[in-house]
Write a protein that holds these residues in place. Structure first.
Motif, PDB file in Angstrom:
ATOM      1  N   TYR A   1      -0.067   5.961   6.605  1.00 48.18           N
ATOM      2  CA  TYR A   1      -1.195   5.086   6.930  1.00 48.18           C
ATOM      3  C   TYR A   1      -1.244   4.859   8.443  1.00 48.18           C
ATOM      4  O   TYR A   1      -0.979   3.769   8.948  1.00 48.18           O
ATOM      5  CB  TYR A   1      -1.086   3.754   6.188  1.00 48.18           C
ATOM      6  N   THR A   2      -1.588   5.905   9.150  1.00 43.49           N
ATOM      7  CA  THR A   2      -1.734   5.831  10.603  1.00 43.49           C
ATOM      8  C   THR A   2      -3.136   5.342  10.954  1.00 43.49           C
ATOM      9  O   THR A   2      -4.035   5.323  10.097  1.00 43.49           O
ATOM     10  CB  THR A   2      -1.515   7.213  11.218  1.00 43.49           C
TER      11      THR A   2
ATOM     12  N   GLY B   1       3.275   1.734   8.187  1.00 46.15           N
ATOM     13  CA  GLY B   1       2.121   2.046   7.361  1.00 46.15           C
ATOM     14  C   GLY B   1       1.633   0.920   6.478  1.00 46.15           C
ATOM     15  O   GLY B   1       0.425   0.705   6.341  1.00 46.15           O
ATOM     16  N   SER B   2       2.570   0.197   5.854  1.00 43.26           N
ATOM     17  CA  SER B   2       2.151  -0.913   4.979  1.00 43.26           C
ATOM     18  C   SER B   2       1.420  -1.978   5.781  1.00 43.26           C
ATOM     19  O   SER B   2       0.384  -2.503   5.346  1.00 43.26           O
ATOM     20  CB  SER B   2       3.376  -1.533   4.303  1.00 43.26           C
TER      21      SER B   2
ATOM     22  N   LEU C   1      -8.076   3.903  -0.370  1.00 43.50           N
ATOM     23  CA  LEU C   1      -6.740   4.054   0.219  1.00 43.50           C
ATOM     24  C   LEU C   1      -5.702   4.389  -0.843  1.00 43.50           C
ATOM     25  O   LEU C   1      -4.779   5.177  -0.596  1.00 43.50           O
ATOM     26  CB  LEU C   1      -6.343   2.789   0.975  1.00 43.50           C
TER      27      LEU C   1
ATOM     28  N   LEU D   1      -6.430   5.903   8.597  1.00 46.18           N
ATOM     29  CA  LEU D   1      -7.194   4.739   8.134  1.00 46.18           C
ATOM     30  C   LEU D   1      -8.645   4.805   8.594  1.00 46.18           C
ATOM     31  O   LEU D   1      -9.565   4.479   7.827  1.00 46.18           O
ATOM     32  CB  LEU D   1      -6.533   3.451   8.639  1.00 46.18           C
TER      33      LEU D   1
ATOM     34  N   GLN E   1      -3.598   7.869  -1.314  1.00 49.44           N
ATOM     35  CA  GLN E   1      -2.313   7.328  -0.863  1.00 49.44           C
ATOM     36  C   GLN E   1      -1.351   8.431  -0.402  1.00 49.44           C
ATOM     37  O   GLN E   1      -1.041   9.351  -1.161  1.00 49.44           O
ATOM     38  CB  GLN E   1      -1.657   6.536  -1.994  1.00 49.44           C
TER      39      GLN E   1
ATOM     40  N   LEU F   1       0.808  -1.223   0.000  1.00 45.54           N
ATOM     41  CA  LEU F   1       0.000   0.000   0.000  1.00 45.54           C
ATOM     42  C   LEU F   1       0.840   1.272   0.000  1.00 45.54           C
ATOM     43  O   LEU F   1       0.369   2.326  -0.450  1.00 45.54           O
ATOM     44  CB  LEU F   1      -0.957  -0.010   1.196  1.00 45.54           C
ATOM     45  N   ARG F   2       2.075   1.205   0.449  1.00 41.54           N
ATOM     46  CA  ARG F   2       2.926   2.402   0.451  1.00 41.54           C
ATOM     47  C   ARG F   2       3.619   2.628  -0.896  1.00 41.54           C
ATOM     48  O   ARG F   2       4.210   3.690  -1.111  1.00 41.54           O
ATOM     49  CB  ARG F   2       3.996   2.293   1.545  1.00 41.54           C
TER      50      ARG F   2
ATOM     51  N   LYS G   1      -0.084  -1.600   8.721  1.00 44.63           N
ATOM     52  CA  LYS G   1      -1.355  -1.082   9.237  1.00 44.63           C
ATOM     53  C   LYS G   1      -2.430  -1.056   8.141  1.00 44.63           C
ATOM     54  O   LYS G   1      -3.592  -1.382   8.389  1.00 44.63           O
ATOM     55  CB  LYS G   1      -1.148   0.328   9.813  1.00 44.63           C
ATOM     56  N   ALA G   2      -2.026  -0.660   6.939  1.00 44.53           N
ATOM     57  CA  ALA G   2      -2.992  -0.610   5.840  1.00 44.53           C
ATOM     58  C   ALA G   2      -3.472  -2.011   5.471  1.00 44.53           C
ATOM     59  O   ALA G   2      -4.667  -2.222   5.215  1.00 44.53           O
ATOM     60  CB  ALA G   2      -2.374   0.080   4.631  1.00 44.53           C
TER      61      ALA G   2
END
Length: 242
Positions: A159-160, A123-124, A147, A164, A151, A79-80, A126-127
């Motif tokens: 992506y905290t 972040g990755s 998301l 989120l 991004q 996701l990052r 968590k997402a």
């Protein structure tokens, strides 16, 4: 994230080569003999929100679309990763989604999280955890798209939990005590770890990466997945576009 993609420079040469290889695409291939192949009309859906979604038996693969689809496209994403964002927002993801809505393709997602280790942050992970929580609510597709649409910059680790949850507020029916607790408490930590291991085991060189009916695309063909015109050709559902 793939390095040295050179997509545009290589595209014209590759298209010429592919025109001979994939002149007639038919997903998993047609039966030469007749009779037993199911020729039912593909199962179509009116919108992304109607697409069936579930976790496969392997515990790491998110499956989107019709079980009757002849072609299965697996998408590996972190996701990052900004190149994943390019695919989703400016590339071929829209074409792939249309084929999934039309029932021609079933899309599967493997969520990687290696960029956290490379860049620092969480972040990755968590997402990916939040997306797994959204899957429990039947909202993976809508949340996944949002998301990527919003991004954060790769280096920011944006992506905290707060981000989120704020994004989830824009997906009707997603927010609630169960979802919020899953995001804040990393409820699906084991899924995130297993998904990264599945990504590594499949030997994808980076993200985004693509596999069609179980075969990883080499980088030259993966490059064509960024052009909506060529996505049906690469995945074998149509002839070379004019």
């Amino acid at each position: 994230m793939l390095r040295g993609r050179g997509r545009r420079a290589a595209m014209s040469v590759l298209v010429a080569a592919l025109s001979g290889v994939l002149a007639v695409g038919c997903g998993r291939g047609s039966s030469g003999g007749g009779g037993t192949v199911d020729k039912k009309k593909p199962e179509g859906y009116a919108s992304s929100g109607q697409l069936p979604e579930h976790l496969a038996a392997d515990g790491t693969t998110v499956v989107i679309g019709s079980a009757r689809a002849d072609t299965v496209v697996r998408v590996y994403e972190d996701l990052r990763c900004p190149v994943c964002g390019e695919f989703e927002e400016d590339g071929g993801a829209g074409a792939l989604r249309k084929m999934t809505l039309d029932g021609e393709v079933r899309t599967e997602y493997t969520l990687a999280s290696f960029l956290d280790d490379r860049l620092g942050g969480k972040g990755s992970k968590k997402a990916a955890n939040a997306l797994r929580a959204a899957l429990e609510q039947g909202k993976f597709v809508e949340y996944h798209d949002l998301l990527f649409q919003e991004q954060p910059e790769e280096a920011v680790d944006g992506y905290t939990d707060a981000f989120l949850l704020r994004m989830a507020s824009h997906v009707e029916g997603l927010r609630g005590a169960e979802f919020d607790a899953a995001v804040k408490g990393m409820k699906y930590r084991s899924f995130v770890t297993a998904s990264e291991k599945a990504f590594e085991a499949d030997q994808a060189l980076g993200t985004p990466a693509f596999a069609v009916n179980g075969t990883l695309l080499k980088e030259d063909r993966s490059n064509l997945m960024f052009d909506p015109k060529y996505v049906p050709l690469v995945v074998g559902t149509s002839t070379l576009p004019e």
